[in-house]
Design an enzyme around this catalytic site. Structure first.
Site, PDB file in Angstrom:
ATOM      1  N   CYS A   1       0.841  -1.206   0.000  1.00  0.00           N
ATOM      2  CA  CYS A   1       0.000   0.000   0.000  1.00  0.00           C
ATOM      3  C   CYS A   1       0.877   1.259   0.000  1.00  0.00           C
ATOM      4  O   CYS A   1       0.659   2.188  -0.778  1.00  0.00           O
ATOM      5  CB  CYS A   1      -0.930  -0.036   1.213  1.00  0.00           C
ATOM      6  SG  CYS A   1      -2.143   1.288   1.248  1.00  0.00           S
ATOM      7  N   CYS A   2       1.904   1.268   0.858  1.00  0.00           N
ATOM      8  CA  CYS A   2       2.814   2.428   0.903  1.00  0.00           C
ATOM      9  C   CYS A   2       3.572   2.571  -0.414  1.00  0.00           C
ATOM     10  O   CYS A   2       3.845   3.682  -0.859  1.00  0.00           O
ATOM     11  CB  CYS A   2       3.818   2.280   2.051  1.00  0.00           C
ATOM     12  SG  CYS A   2       3.183   2.737   3.672  1.00  0.00           S
TER      13      CYS A   2
ATOM     14  N   CYS B   1      -1.212   8.353   7.446  1.00  0.00           N
ATOM     15  CA  CYS B   1      -2.556   8.046   6.943  1.00  0.00           C
ATOM     16  C   CYS B   1      -3.475   7.635   8.096  1.00  0.00           C
ATOM     17  O   CYS B   1      -3.032   7.009   9.063  1.00  0.00           O
ATOM     18  CB  CYS B   1      -2.494   6.906   5.948  1.00  0.00           C
ATOM     19  SG  CYS B   1      -1.602   7.302   4.448  1.00  0.00           S
TER      20      CYS B   1
ATOM     21  N   CYS C   1      -3.531   3.981   9.522  1.00  0.00           N
ATOM     22  CA  CYS C   1      -2.273   3.435  10.052  1.00  0.00           C
ATOM     23  C   CYS C   1      -1.650   4.301  11.144  1.00  0.00           C
ATOM     24  O   CYS C   1      -0.461   4.143  11.443  1.00  0.00           O
ATOM     25  CB  CYS C   1      -1.259   3.275   8.925  1.00  0.00           C
ATOM     26  SG  CYS C   1      -1.825   2.223   7.603  1.00  0.00           S
TER      27      CYS C   1
ATOM     28  N   CYS D   1       7.526   4.154   6.017  1.00  0.00           N
ATOM     29  CA  CYS D   1       6.653   3.850   4.876  1.00  0.00           C
ATOM     30  C   CYS D   1       7.461   3.478   3.646  1.00  0.00           C
ATOM     31  O   CYS D   1       6.929   2.933   2.685  1.00  0.00           O
ATOM     32  CB  CYS D   1       5.744   5.041   4.569  1.00  0.00           C
ATOM     33  SG  CYS D   1       6.653   6.524   4.127  1.00  0.00           S
TER      34      CYS D   1
HETATM   35  S1  SF4 Z   1       0.457   4.616   5.660  1.00  0.00           S
HETATM   36 FE1  SF4 Z   1      -1.116   3.002   5.576  1.00  0.00          FE
HETATM   37  S2  SF4 Z   1      -2.796   3.764   4.329  1.00  0.00           S
HETATM   38 FE2  SF4 Z   1      -1.004   5.109   4.020  1.00  0.00          FE
HETATM   39  S3  SF4 Z   1      -0.039   4.358   2.206  1.00  0.00           S
HETATM   40 FE3  SF4 Z   1       0.970   3.323   3.922  1.00  0.00          FE
HETATM   41  S4  SF4 Z   1      -0.171   1.424   4.345  1.00  0.00           S
HETATM   42 FE4  SF4 Z   1      -1.399   2.726   2.954  1.00  0.00          FE
END
Ligand code: SF4
Length: 245
Positions: free
Chosen positions: A121-122, A209, A212, A235
């Protein structure tokens, strides 16, 4: 990418880093602007250190571009802060966004990717968009501070990274806030009435985010509230580039 950063050898970067360490923050930012112009830019997630840098730049009339990574999953308070900061500083803060919308991401990887594979996701929502922005830069200016976490204690003021191995393209990372402590940052923000994220007053010491980030209290690393339940503290935006010291 300009030739300026490519021409700086690793020894020259080390020397320049030592020289910059002797200068006040405003002069460090002025060096970046005078040397690289708009190929130097401040990247910020609106934590305290980034705001201190922007304030110094604006006060000194140094028009460094400012950008932020908008993952589409930021807190409403963070989005509202961006608007307030643009008004306060009289600048435009560029939003750097992922190629995939949240809907496309869910279709490609499944719902709530951050719960299952936060690294992926990151990568999609932060690292890839940042890479695209860095392609246009010679110098990425960050608010990294050494005391933020164990992974940041070795951060230098000026660092050289390999951006593209095939093309032998390098990028410089300028971390003018490395030696600043958290207290000094907050003292500065309060003294100058700089708007900050109200979540800081609710126990969030480091804000990313919404899915998280948790309040982290005063014990442990400043980034302890990020990715709770995972072995993850970064991240990836500060770790994906190979060092080329
Ligand atoms: S901090 Fe969490 S929601 Fe944001 S990009 Fe990374 S995994 Fe995704």
């Amino acid at each position: 990418m300009s030739s300026a950063s490519i021409l700086l050898s690793s020894d020259a970067v080390a020397q320049q880093s030592d020289a910059l360490a002797q200068l006040p923050l405003t002069e460090v930012l002025r060096w970046a602007w005078d040397t690289f112009g708009a190929e130097a830019a401040i990247g910020t997630s609106f934590q305290g250190a980034g705001l201190v840098m922007i304030h110094h730049a604006v006060e000194a009339g140094i028009p460094l571009p400012v950008f932020t990574l908008d993952t589409g999953l930021l807190f409403p308070e963070t989005l509202e802060l961006k608007d307030r900061l643009e008004g306060f500083f009289g600048i435009t803060i560029e939003r750097v966004v992922p190629e995939l919308s949240l809907e496309q991401q869910a279709a490609d990887f499944g719902d709530a990717l951050w719960e299952k594979r936060p690294d992926t996701c990151c990568q999609v929502r932060k690292v890839e968009p940042l890479k695209a922005r860095l392609k246009t830069l010679s110098v990425w200016i960050t608010g990294v501070r050494q005391e933020q976490s164990a992974t940041r204690t070795g951060a230098g003021i000026l660092e050289r990274y390999l951006f593209d191995a095939l093309l032998e393209r390098y990028i410089l990372k300028l971390n003018p806030m490395t030696a600043w402590g958290r207290e000094a940052v907050w003292e500065y923000l309060h003294k100058h009435g700089i708007p900050y994220n109200p979540l800081h007053d609710r126990g969030y010491r480091s804000i990313g985010c919404l899915p998280c980030t948790r309040p982290s209290g005063e014990d442990g690393s400043e980034r302890a509230g990020r990715w709770t339940g995972f072995e993850k503290t970064e991240c990836g935006i500060h770790t994906f580039l190979p060092s080329a010291r």
